[in-house]
Design an enzyme around this catalytic site. Structure first.
Site, mmCIF file in Angstrom:
data_model
loop_
_atom_site.group_PDB
_atom_site.id
_atom_site.type_symbol
_atom_site.label_atom_id
_atom_site.label_comp_id
_atom_site.label_asym_id
_atom_site.label_seq_id
_atom_site.Cartn_x
_atom_site.Cartn_y
_atom_site.Cartn_z
ATOM 1 N N GLY A 228 1.779 0.088 -9.070
ATOM 2 C CA GLY A 228 1.796 -0.987 -8.081
ATOM 3 C C GLY A 228 0.928 -2.155 -8.497
ATOM 4 C CG ASP A 229 -1.801 -3.721 -5.578
ATOM 5 O OD1 ASP A 229 -1.551 -2.501 -5.436
ATOM 6 O OD2 ASP A 229 -2.524 -4.351 -4.799
ATOM 7 C CD GLU A 230 -3.842 1.688 -6.758
ATOM 8 O OE1 GLU A 230 -4.367 1.887 -5.649
ATOM 9 O OE2 GLU A 230 -3.313 2.590 -7.431
#
Length: 319
Positions: A228-230
Site C-alpha cells: 500500500g502506502d507503507e
C-alpha cells in the site's frame, strides 16, 4: 590407359575426371554424368575448360599448372569456391597428379557434400533458434524474478526480497557485533488522496515517494515497498543509534510537492518509526513490529514526524 581401372572408377561414389597434361579429358565417370548432366561421350576428348567453363579462372589454372609441373596437391572447398563444377550441388574438389609411362595425368575428384552442407546449415539454424529460445527463457526468468521480488509499481524490493536481504544483514550484524536500523514509513492522509483524486493519483504519490526514499538513502541501504502506502528502509552498519537522523533529515529536506494530475499539486507528509538491532529485538519481525509501533506513535501525534523506539519523538524540519 587401363580400361579395368576406368571400370572401377565408375563405381566410386564421387565424380572423377582424368585429363592429360594438356587438360584434354580422358575419363569422365558415371558420377560426373550425374553431377553435371554431361554424358561421357560429350566430355571425352574435349578440353577441360571448354567443357567446364567455370573452371577457367586464373587461380584454378595456376593450381592445375602447379599440380602438373610440381606435383602439388590442391583442395577447393565447396563453401569458398561455389559453382566451379555445377550450380546445383555443393562439391569439394581435390586435384592430384599421377605419372604413367613417362606421361603426366591430372585426376580431379569431385566430392558431393550437398547433404552434409545442408545438415550443417540446419544445425546452424537450429543452434541459432536454440540461442534465441534460451535468450528468451533467460529474459522470462528475469521477468519472473522481478515479479517475485520487486514491486511492480515502484520497482523497489518487495516484502519478500526485503526480508530475505534483511536476514543476511542481521546475521552479519550479529557476527560483527554491529548495529542495524529499520525505518517504517507511512504516507499521511493517503486514503484521503485516493478518495478525492482516485487511485491513479494515489499511484503517482507512491511512485514519487519511492523515488524520494531511494534518493535519500545510502548506496547499501535497502528500500522496500512493504505494501500500500507503507515503506521499509534497512540501515546496515550504523555506528550509533542516532545515525538514522542523516537519512531522516534527507527525507525531510526533499521536495514533497507532488503533481498528481495535470494541474493539481499536493504536499505530502510522512510518519516514520525507527527501530534498532540489538536494542529492539533479535529478529527482523521484531524490528518491523517495533518500528511500526513507533510510526503509529508519530501518526497519533499528528503525523509529519519521525519517532524512534529508544528516544522521545522529534519533529524533523520540513516534515
Amino acid at each position: 590407359m587401363d580400361s579395368t581401372l576406368f571400370d572401377i572408377l565408375n563405381y566410386v561414389n564421387e565424380g572423377i575426371i582424368i585429363t592429360d597434361e594438356k587438360l584434354n579429358i580422358l575419363f569422365w565417370n558415371i558420377q560426373m554424368e550425374n553431377l553435371t548432366q554431361i554424358k561421357k561421350e560429350e566430355a571425352i576428348n574435349s578440353n577441360l575448360y571448354e567443357r567446364l567453363p567455370n573452371l577457367d579462372k586464373n587461380y584454378f589454372k595456376k593450381a592445375v599448372n602447379s599440380v602438373i609441373e610440381n606435383d602439388y596437391k590442391y583442395f577447393f572447398s565447396s563453401t569458398i569456391h561455389e559453382g566451379l563444377i555445377t550450380d546445383t550441388r555443393k562439391l569439394n574438389i581435390r586435384i592430384n597428379r599421377f605419372v604413367r609411362d613417362n606421361s603426366r595425368y591430372v585426376i580431379i575428384e569431385c566430392i558431393d557434400v550437398t547433404s552434409q552442407v545442408l545438415r550443417i546449415e540446419q544445425l546452424k539454424k537450429y543452434s541459432n533458434e536454440l540461442y534465441i529460445l534460451n535468450k528468451k527463457l533467460k529474459e522470462k526468468e528475469k521477468e519472473i524474478e522481478k515479479l517475485a521480488y520487486y514491486d511492480q509499481l515502484t520497482g523497489l524490493a518487495n516484502r519478500t526480497l526485503f526480508c530475505h536481504v534483511a536476514e543476511k544483514f542481521l546475521e552479519k550484524a550479529k557476527r560483527d557485533n554491529s548495529k542495524l536500523g529499520l525505518m517504517f514509513i507511512d504516507i499521511d492522509n493517503f486514503k484521503k488522496i485516493n478518495d478525492e483524486y482516485g487511485h491513479k493519483a494515489g499511484d503517482q504519490v507512491v511512485i514519487q515517494i519511492a523515488n524520494i526514499l531511494e534518493e535519500s538513502t545510502r548506496k547499501h541501504d535497502i528500500v522496500s515497498r512493504y505494501g500500500g502506502d507503507e515503506f521499509l528502509i534497512l540501515l546496515p552498519d550504523i555506528q550509533y543509534y542516532d545515525n538514522y537522523e542523516i537519512i531522516a533529515s534527507r527525507i525531510a529536506d526533499a521536495n514533497r510537492e507532488i503533481i498528481i494530475l495535470d494541474d493539481i499539486q499536493v504536499n505530502i507528509s510522512l510518519s516514520i518509526g525507527v527501530s534498532f538491532y540489538p536494542e529492539d529485538g533479535n529478529n527482523i519481525d521484531d524490528l518491523i513490529f517495533k518500528a511500526d509501533k513507533a510510526m503509529y506513535c508519530a501518526k497519533n501525534k499528528g503525523g509529519n514526524k519521525c519517532i524512534t523506539t529508544i528516544s522521545i519523538g522529534k519533529t524533523l524540519v520540513g516534515f
